[in-house]
Motif scaffolding. Structure first.
Motif, PDB file in Angstrom:
ATOM      1  N   MET A 136      -6.644  -8.013   8.216  1.00  0.00           N
ATOM      2  CA  MET A 136      -5.538  -8.455   7.369  1.00  0.00           C
ATOM      3  C   MET A 136      -5.462  -7.634   6.083  1.00  0.00           C
ATOM      4  O   MET A 136      -4.375  -7.352   5.583  1.00  0.00           O
ATOM      5  N   ALA A 137      -6.613  -7.241   5.550  1.00  0.00           N
ATOM      6  CA  ALA A 137      -6.624  -6.435   4.323  1.00  0.00           C
ATOM      7  C   ALA A 137      -5.935  -5.091   4.546  1.00  0.00           C
ATOM      8  O   ALA A 137      -5.317  -4.535   3.632  1.00  0.00           O
ATOM      9  N   ARG A 138      -6.034  -4.577   5.765  1.00  0.00           N
ATOM     10  CA  ARG A 138      -5.394  -3.293   6.077  1.00  0.00           C
ATOM     11  C   ARG A 138      -3.874  -3.377   6.032  1.00  0.00           C
ATOM     12  O   ARG A 138      -3.193  -2.360   5.856  1.00  0.00           O
ATOM     13  N   HIS A 139      -3.328  -4.581   6.155  1.00  0.00           N
ATOM     14  CA  HIS A 139      -1.874  -4.748   6.149  1.00  0.00           C
ATOM     15  C   HIS A 139      -1.247  -4.372   4.817  1.00  0.00           C
ATOM     16  O   HIS A 139      -0.035  -4.162   4.737  1.00  0.00           O
ATOM     17  N   SER A 140      -2.055  -4.294   3.771  1.00  0.00           N
ATOM     18  CA  SER A 140      -1.517  -4.000   2.438  1.00  0.00           C
ATOM     19  C   SER A 140      -0.834  -2.639   2.366  1.00  0.00           C
ATOM     20  O   SER A 140      -0.025  -2.403   1.465  1.00  0.00           O
ATOM     21  N   VAL A 141      -1.125  -1.740   3.308  1.00  0.00           N
ATOM     22  CA  VAL A 141      -0.487  -0.416   3.281  1.00  0.00           C
ATOM     23  C   VAL A 141       1.019  -0.533   3.452  1.00  0.00           C
ATOM     24  O   VAL A 141       1.768   0.375   3.051  1.00  0.00           O
ATOM     25  N   LEU A 142       1.488  -1.639   4.022  1.00  0.00           N
ATOM     26  CA  LEU A 142       2.923  -1.813   4.280  1.00  0.00           C
ATOM     27  C   LEU A 142       3.664  -2.412   3.094  1.00  0.00           C
ATOM     28  O   LEU A 142       4.901  -2.314   3.017  1.00  0.00           O
ATOM     29  N   THR A 147       1.132   2.563  -4.951  1.00  0.00           N
ATOM     30  CA  THR A 147       1.556   3.819  -4.348  1.00  0.00           C
ATOM     31  C   THR A 147       2.630   3.488  -3.310  1.00  0.00           C
ATOM     32  O   THR A 147       2.719   2.342  -2.857  1.00  0.00           O
ATOM     33  N   PRO A 148       3.452   4.470  -2.910  1.00  0.00           N
ATOM     34  CA  PRO A 148       4.496   4.165  -1.926  1.00  0.00           C
ATOM     35  C   PRO A 148       3.907   3.568  -0.657  1.00  0.00           C
ATOM     36  O   PRO A 148       2.902   4.058  -0.130  1.00  0.00           O
ATOM     37  N   PRO A 149       4.508   2.490  -0.147  1.00  0.00           N
ATOM     38  CA  PRO A 149       3.989   1.886   1.086  1.00  0.00           C
ATOM     39  C   PRO A 149       4.159   2.831   2.259  1.00  0.00           C
ATOM     40  O   PRO A 149       5.054   3.679   2.281  1.00  0.00           O
ATOM     41  N   THR A 150       3.275   2.693   3.225  1.00  0.00           N
ATOM     42  CA  THR A 150       3.338   3.513   4.425  1.00  0.00           C
ATOM     43  C   THR A 150       4.590   3.180   5.234  1.00  0.00           C
ATOM     44  O   THR A 150       4.965   2.016   5.359  1.00  0.00           O
ATOM     45  N   VAL A 151       5.217   4.207   5.763  1.00  0.00           N
ATOM     46  CA  VAL A 151       6.363   4.021   6.656  1.00  0.00           C
ATOM     47  C   VAL A 151       5.819   3.841   8.071  1.00  0.00           C
ATOM     48  O   VAL A 151       5.089   4.701   8.577  1.00  0.00           O
ATOM     49  N   LEU A 152       6.140   2.726   8.689  1.00  0.00           N
ATOM     50  CA  LEU A 152       5.611   2.410  10.018  1.00  0.00           C
ATOM     51  C   LEU A 152       6.734   2.305  11.033  1.00  0.00           C
ATOM     52  O   LEU A 152       7.726   1.602  10.818  1.00  0.00           O
ATOM     53  N   SER A 182      10.200  -6.677  10.517  1.00  0.00           N
ATOM     54  CA  SER A 182      11.209  -5.708  10.925  1.00  0.00           C
ATOM     55  C   SER A 182      12.331  -5.581   9.898  1.00  0.00           C
ATOM     56  O   SER A 182      13.125  -4.634   9.951  1.00  0.00           O
ATOM     57  N   GLU A 183      12.409  -6.528   8.975  1.00  0.00           N
ATOM     58  CA  GLU A 183      13.425  -6.480   7.924  1.00  0.00           C
ATOM     59  C   GLU A 183      12.984  -5.643   6.733  1.00  0.00           C
ATOM     60  O   GLU A 183      13.797  -5.316   5.864  1.00  0.00           O
ATOM     61  N   LEU A 184      11.693  -5.290   6.660  1.00  0.00           N
ATOM     62  CA  LEU A 184      11.218  -4.448   5.560  1.00  0.00           C
ATOM     63  C   LEU A 184      11.824  -3.055   5.688  1.00  0.00           C
ATOM     64  O   LEU A 184      11.949  -2.522   6.798  1.00  0.00           O
ATOM     65  N   PRO A 185      12.180  -2.427   4.566  1.00  0.00           N
ATOM     66  CA  PRO A 185      12.820  -1.106   4.631  1.00  0.00           C
ATOM     67  C   PRO A 185      11.927  -0.005   5.179  1.00  0.00           C
ATOM     68  O   PRO A 185      12.431   1.009   5.678  1.00  0.00           O
ATOM     69  N   ASN A 186      10.613  -0.190   5.104  1.00  0.00           N
ATOM     70  CA  ASN A 186       9.684   0.848   5.570  1.00  0.00           C
ATOM     71  C   ASN A 186       9.096   0.545   6.945  1.00  0.00           C
ATOM     72  O   ASN A 186       8.189   1.267   7.400  1.00  0.00           O
ATOM     73  N   PRO A 250      17.710   0.164  20.021  1.00  0.00           N
ATOM     74  CA  PRO A 250      17.932   0.248  18.574  1.00  0.00           C
ATOM     75  C   PRO A 250      17.303  -0.958  17.871  1.00  0.00           C
ATOM     76  O   PRO A 250      16.990  -1.969  18.497  1.00  0.00           O
ATOM     77  N   GLU A 251      17.152  -0.848  16.544  1.00  0.00           N
ATOM     78  CA  GLU A 251      16.478  -1.897  15.785  1.00  0.00           C
ATOM     79  C   GLU A 251      17.141  -3.264  15.951  1.00  0.00           C
ATOM     80  O   GLU A 251      16.453  -4.278  16.134  1.00  0.00           O
ATOM     81  N   ASP A 252      18.476  -3.308  15.870  1.00  0.00           N
ATOM     82  CA  ASP A 252      19.137  -4.617  15.938  1.00  0.00           C
ATOM     83  C   ASP A 252      18.990  -5.242  17.323  1.00  0.00           C
ATOM     84  O   ASP A 252      18.755  -6.459  17.455  1.00  0.00           O
ATOM     85  N   MET A 253      19.070  -4.425  18.374  1.00  0.00           N
ATOM     86  CA  MET A 253      18.897  -4.952  19.727  1.00  0.00           C
ATOM     87  C   MET A 253      17.439  -5.352  19.958  1.00  0.00           C
ATOM     88  O   MET A 253      17.164  -6.336  20.665  1.00  0.00           O
TER      89      MET A 253
END
Length: 266
Positions: A136-142, A147-152, A182-186, A250-253
């Motif tokens: 769970m601690a690793r989730h902080s990268v998002l 620093t800029p969050p990781t793009v996943l 999935s709603e997060l911009p990154n 696609p993301e929405d589908m």
């Protein structure tokens, strides 16, 4: 209370490589900044390589060995560290690579990737609360702000929603969590349809792209995970990703499919 085991910041093998590189560089009275300019990476990256906290690529090593007129010892040492087709250490340093990545692209055909798991879902696979907390601690990268969050980008087989993990309640919570992420911009989550033939049959993997645009991948095997920056491995994974992306919704589908899966477990 059990003592928390400290994760190593570097491996003895990588420290030995970095120490040898520093000796050769300093013997020529060459600064780290010069090596950084030569290899087109940041001075901070060179420093991490010399301190054993970051793995060097073969291209980097070949450029440095030639520039220092070393005659091949750095290349030989790098090859020793990359026996059996993967770098040493084999698995323990992946979280460090993950935390430093600018971008992550992952493929999972059976379960939800670790970075997207809820505690309850992760606990089914992990042996202790300590291990769950570490994941769970690793989730902080998002979501980090310092620093800029990781793009996943997560490419998931439609089958990941068919396997019961834990209980229906665990599955519902997990899918709701996926939809929210999935709603997060990154964060991009796309579902890959099988369309009559399986996709990505070589196994699950993650490709990390670092700030200097170098890449390293983590591949899952039956025995253990393997971390690799071998160009041939990366080329094969790149080809697999092209196929998976061509078959991904696609993301929405994909979000609509996740909502349908949520109803299945309700």
């Amino acid at each position: 209370m059990a003592t928390r085991r400290q994760r190593l910041d570097s491996s003895p093998a990588l420290v030995a490589f970095g120490r040898q590189m520093r000796r050769l560089r300093e013997a020529k009275d060459i600064k780290q900044e010069t090596i950084a300019h030569l290899t087109k990476v940041s001075p901070a990256q060179v420093s991490r390589i010399e301190s054993g906290k970051k793995r060097a690529t073969r291209t980097f090593v070949e450029l440095v060995d030639d520039y220092l007129e070393a005659g091949g010892p750095l290349i030989s040492l790098w090859e020793d560290l990359n026996k059996d087709g993967h770098p040493v250490p084999i698995w323990f340093d992946w979280p460090q690579q993950e935390s430093e990545a600018a971008e992550l692209v992952t493929w999972q055909h059976t379960i939800i990737p670790g970075l997207l798991q809820t505690p309850a879902y992760a606990r089914v696979f992990l042996g202790s609360d300590e291990a769950v907390e570490a994941r769970m601690a690793r989730h902080s990268v998002l979501t980090r702000e310092d620093t800029p969050p990781t793009v996943l980008t997560a490419l998931l087989s439609e089958g990941v929603f068919d396997y019961l993990v834990g209980s229906p309640e665990v599955m519902r919570e997990q899918i709701e969590h996926l939809i929210a992420l999935s709603e997060l911009p990154n964060v991009t989550i796309q579902i890959v349809r099988n369309n009559g033939r399986p996709a990505g049959t070589g196994g699950a993997f993650v490709v990390a792209t670092m700030d200097d645009r170098s890449e390293v991948a983590y591949m899952e095997t039956t025995v253990r995970g393997i971390t690799t920056d071998d160009p041939s491995d990366l080329a094969r994974l790149s080809e697999t990703l092209r196929e998976l992306r061509a078959r991904a919704l696609p993301e929405d589908m994909s979000r609509d499919m996740m909502r349908e899966a949520l109803e299945k477990w309700t």
